[in-house]
Design a protein around this motif. Structure first.
Motif, PDB file in Angstrom:
ATOM      1  N   GLY A  47      -4.744   5.676   0.449  1.00 22.95           N
ATOM      2  CA  GLY A  47      -4.926   5.189   1.814  1.00 22.95           C
ATOM      3  C   GLY A  47      -4.558   6.162   2.914  1.00 22.95           C
ATOM      4  N   PRO A 106      -8.259   2.830  -2.756  1.00 27.44           N
ATOM      5  CA  PRO A 106      -7.482   2.180  -1.694  1.00 27.44           C
ATOM      6  C   PRO A 106      -6.780   0.937  -2.229  1.00 27.44           C
ATOM      7  CG  PRO A 106      -9.763   1.539  -1.525  1.00 27.44           C
ATOM      8  CD  PRO A 106      -9.689   2.520  -2.667  1.00 27.44           C
ATOM      9  N   ASP A 133       0.846  -1.183   0.000  1.00 29.68           N
ATOM     10  CA  ASP A 133       0.000   0.000   0.000  1.00 29.68           C
ATOM     11  C   ASP A 133       0.889   1.242   0.000  1.00 29.68           C
ATOM     12  OD1 ASP A 133      -1.804   2.017   0.420  1.00 29.68           O
ATOM     13  OD2 ASP A 133      -2.860   1.032   2.059  1.00 29.68           O
ATOM     14  N   THR A 162     -10.403   9.282  -1.637  1.00 25.66           N
ATOM     15  CA  THR A 162     -10.323   8.067  -0.819  1.00 25.66           C
ATOM     16  C   THR A 162     -10.717   6.800  -1.574  1.00 25.66           C
ATOM     17  OG1 THR A 162     -12.622   8.312  -0.065  1.00 25.66           O
ATOM     18  CG2 THR A 162     -10.911   9.401   1.242  1.00 25.66           C
ATOM     19  N   SER A 201       0.730   4.437  -0.071  1.00 25.23           N
ATOM     20  CA  SER A 201      -0.082   5.637   0.133  1.00 25.23           C
ATOM     21  C   SER A 201       0.774   6.893   0.277  1.00 25.23           C
ATOM     22  CB  SER A 201      -0.975   5.464   1.365  1.00 25.23           C
ATOM     23  OG  SER A 201      -0.199   5.242   2.528  1.00 25.23           O
ATOM     24  N   THR A 231      -1.922   4.277  -3.795  1.00 23.51           N
ATOM     25  CA  THR A 231      -3.273   4.295  -3.246  1.00 23.51           C
ATOM     26  C   THR A 231      -3.595   5.621  -2.567  1.00 23.51           C
ATOM     27  OG1 THR A 231      -2.815   3.573  -0.973  1.00 23.51           O
ATOM     28  CG2 THR A 231      -2.859   1.863  -2.678  1.00 23.51           C
TER      29      THR A 231
END
Length: 736
Positions: free
Chosen positions: A370, A381, A209, A378, A211, A368
């Motif tokens: 995230g 994700p 992830d 948002t 982010s 992402t």
């Protein structure tokens, strides 16, 4: 036609504008600083007449774990116009997720570095990309793995060195983005094969992830605009758009407003693809430093007479116009169908399906939404990419591989696994820097940041005197030192075996274990082995005075030393316990009574890369592998080959020195050293004069203290060691 919705791959593309112009991200934006400089980069260094830049092919195993594996033809290129002949340095460009061509060995910064070092430039295309295809189509990607790709590079370079009669050639790996990960990991895993590495924009700290990517995009926009206004407007617009998307009856309005090719589906997957596509507008402009585009689009987002959503729609309209597309394809099913396409397209610059497979199965790095610290919505994700991987490749997951790679290669702390001789460069604006090495970790793990630039901006020779050229010059000096140290070590120890590093390492496990298992026995064995290796016992030279040393100290290879603790053998310092008893240093008693009162220039424990001198001042501190090297033999030629204290290895001061010196305590007065340098050596708790032609003042790999060691070495818990042969882990030196 799918360019916009294949977002996750587009951002990952190697920034190699000089190689190809097939990709929208690397061709859009003509007025930014990066684009202006690119015109200089593209000129490159043109090979001389008669250079063979044709495609060449190496017979490579499909599966390196199977001795009976079938083979495939892996494409490569060679530019040897600057080569100094056999055993000259080799710069190996490690291909990433794109198709390569001959410009990978002509139009790049490492070509200039090869010219400076009389080297050869070689590039190797990544398996399953371009023309290096193990299969007739892309249906079976079983052997598309990081480890197989690394084995490709290792087997190839061993063959290449053998075929060019260059068994002692230092090899420097170079790469960008994913290719930079491979380049740096090759140095870590196969240190006996690869001398050093240049890793441009390398996201070595793998995460599934990712982010933080958008967090860095936001930070860079703020930096480029000098304000947080634009990112605040983006946040407001994305919040409003996602609120609209949550109401199914708004689908037609959104489809029309954003020029979608198909009516927006009500599923979260479809909405996620749209959000990712819109975010790509901002992230690509930041990643490749399209400053004029950021200025233009941020201006649109600031229009007070329109809503935030309308402003965002206008930004999207301008981006589509720039890309010459009539609509934006954000259909989830179309994206999945695109990734499922198994036909090999010889004209495709990027291997989209192949790289997505690498992400889904091994390296992750899915960009992402995230994090709440970014303004881009948002609805994209990590679950969006989990679904894509599942729908394209069935049940694959990168989780186990990510954990394994971070453990083996150290992630953003390669020092923890004994890494050395790697240069990490990142543009200050590049979002990928969030997963890279941005702070120097040791004297041979150095980080460089290019102010005002984005992804892999340092790949092309700069001539404008700006931040890129400054960095390239600094890196060039360090690489030259690594090359000289590597060449010296190879001459001293002999050419590395042509067998695989894995086999070699396994074969030496028992001897390595016995060598480092016992502190006291290791020291004794090292000392006796060195003596036995010589036809006659080495003799310590009579102490020599130098103007930059205090009256009570002597000079050896450019460093001041106390003869109560060291003797000088063949220009290298050796701890007194290893010195020949028949040739004691002069004035031992006299110096003993005065050394403690000498001014802050006392050199009590100087170390160099000359083998035995790498031991600590404490006689019990012995896990020092260098004591078995040639510094204690009678051959000065052999000694000089492993010690940078000789004239043959004298170079300008490495940028590592200036990087480290900024962290040193401001207690060292250079006036006391005259023309020499001064190092606040924590080993002695005193300041020490030294010659920068032979030594360096650096931070310890383990305890972050400052020690004086020879050029081309590192320090591990107070002990200098040869980092091309050994590594430091938890304060202990072990053989690689």
């Amino acid at each position: 036609m799918y360019a916009r919705f294949i977002y996750i791959l587009l951002i990952c593309i190697l920034a190699v504008e000089g190689f190809s112009s097939h990709h929208r991200i690397v061709t859009v934006g003509s007025s930014s600083k990066n684009r202006k400089s690119e015109r200089k980069y593209r000129r490159g260094l043109i090979p001389g007449a008669g250079q063979d830049l044709s495609d060449r092919y190496f017979t490579q195993k499909v599966n390196h774990d199977d001795p009976n594996s079938r083979t495939f033809s892996q494409r490569y290129w060679v530019n040897d116009m600057f080569s100094g002949g056999p055993n000259s340095p080799i710069f190996l460009y490690v291909g990433g997720e794109v198709t390569l061509d001959y410009t990978s060995v002509t139009n790049t910064e490492w070509v200039r570095q090869a010219e400076k070092n009389n080297g050869t430039v070689v590039s190797l295309e990544h398996r399953y990309f371009g023309s290096s295809q193990p299969n007739s189509d892309l249906s079976d990607l079983t052997y598309l793995t990081v480890n197989q790709a690394m084995n490709d590079a290792t087997d190839f370079i061993k063959w290449f060195k053998s075929s060019t009669n260059s068994p002692s050639s230092p090899v420097i790996t170079v790469g960008s983005s994913y290719g930079a990960n491979l380049a740096s990991w090759l140095r870590i895993k196969y240190a006996s094969t690869f001398t050093a590495s240049i890793a441009s924009s390398a996201p070595v700290q793998l995460v599934k992830d990712f982010s933080n990517y958008y967090v860095q995009v936001s930070t860079s926009i703020n930096s480029m605009t000098g304000s947080t206004t634009c990112t605040a407007n983006i946040r407001q617009a994305m919040t409003s758009l996602e609120a609209l998307m949550n109401v199914d009856s708004n689908s037609d309005t959104i489809t029309s407003k954003f020029g979608l090719c198909y009516t927006l589906d009500s599923t979260s997957l479809e909405k996620g693809v749209l959000v990712a596509n819109l975010n790509e507008i901002w992230s690509s402009a930041v990643q490749y430093n399209y400053a004029s585009k950021i200025t233009d689009y941020c201006g649109v987002m600031g229009r007070s007479q329109y809503s935030g959503v309308d402003n965002l729609a206008e930004v999207n309209r301008r981006e589509m116009s720039s890309d010459q597309r009539s609509c934006l394809n954000s259909a989830y099913d179309s994206l999945i169908s695109f990734y499922r396409n198994i036909v090999i397209d010889p004209n495709s610059y990027v291997g989209y399906r192949q790289y997505f497979y690498l992400q889904c199965s091994q390296i992750g790095l899915f960009i992402t939404t995230g994090s709440t610290s970014q303004p881009f919505g948002t609805l994209a994700p990590v679950s969006l990419y989990n679904a894509q991987c599942r729908d394209v490749f069935n049940s694959v997951s990168p989780d186990a591989s990510i954990a394994s790679f971070n453990s083996i290669f150290g992630g953003n702390n390669p020092l923890s696994v004994g890494a050395s001789n790697i240069l990490y460069s990142n543009g200050a604006l590049d979002p990928w820097r969030a997963q890279s090495i941005t702070v120097s970790l040791s004297g041979s793990l150095l980080a460089y940041s290019i102010d005002g630039y984005g992804h892999s901006a340092d790949l092309y020779p700069a001539t404008d005197g700006g931040s890129i050229q400054v960095q390239q010059t600094a890196m060039e000096r360090t690489i030259t030192q690594f090359i000289k140290a590597g060449a010296s070590t190879t001459k001293a120890t002999g050419a590395p075996s042509t067998t695989s590093s894995t086999t070699s390492k396994a074969a030496t496990t028992s001897s390595t274990t016995s060598r480092v298992a016992s502190t006291s026995s290791t020291t004794s064995k090292a000392a006796s082995t060195s003596a036995a290796a010589s036809t006659s016992a080495p003799s310590a030279s009579t102490g020599v005075k130098a103007s930059f040393c205090p009256d009570t100290l002597y000079v050896c290879g450019g460093a001041c030393y106390s003869d109560t603790q060291y003797c000088c053998i063949n220009g290298g310092l050796v701890q007194i316990s290893f010195c020949p008893s028949a040739s004691p240093s002069p004035s031992t008693q006299k110096t003993t009574s005065t050394v403690s009162t000498v001014s802050p220039t006392t050199r009590a424990t100087t170390s160099s890369t000359t083998s035995s001198s790498t031991t600590s001042s404490s006689s019990s501190s012995t896990k020092n592998p260098s004591t078995t090297s040639s510094s204690t033999t009678s051959s000065s030629k052999s000694t000089s080959s492993v010690s940078p204290t000789t004239s043959s290895t004298t170079t300008s001061l490495s940028p590592a020195i200036s990087t480290v010196s900024a962290l040193q305590p401001a207690t060292c007065s250079t006036n006391a050293c005259g023309a020499s340098k001064c190092c606040p050596d924590d080993r002695t708790k005193q300041n020490t004069c030294y010659s920068p032609n032979a030594y360096q003042c650096l931070l310890d790999d383990y305890n972050a203290k400052t020690y004086l060691c020879g050029l081309g070495t590192s320090s591990c818990n107070g002990q200098c060691y040869q980092n091309n042969i050994y590594y430091c882990k938890n304060g202990v030196i072990s053989q690689k």
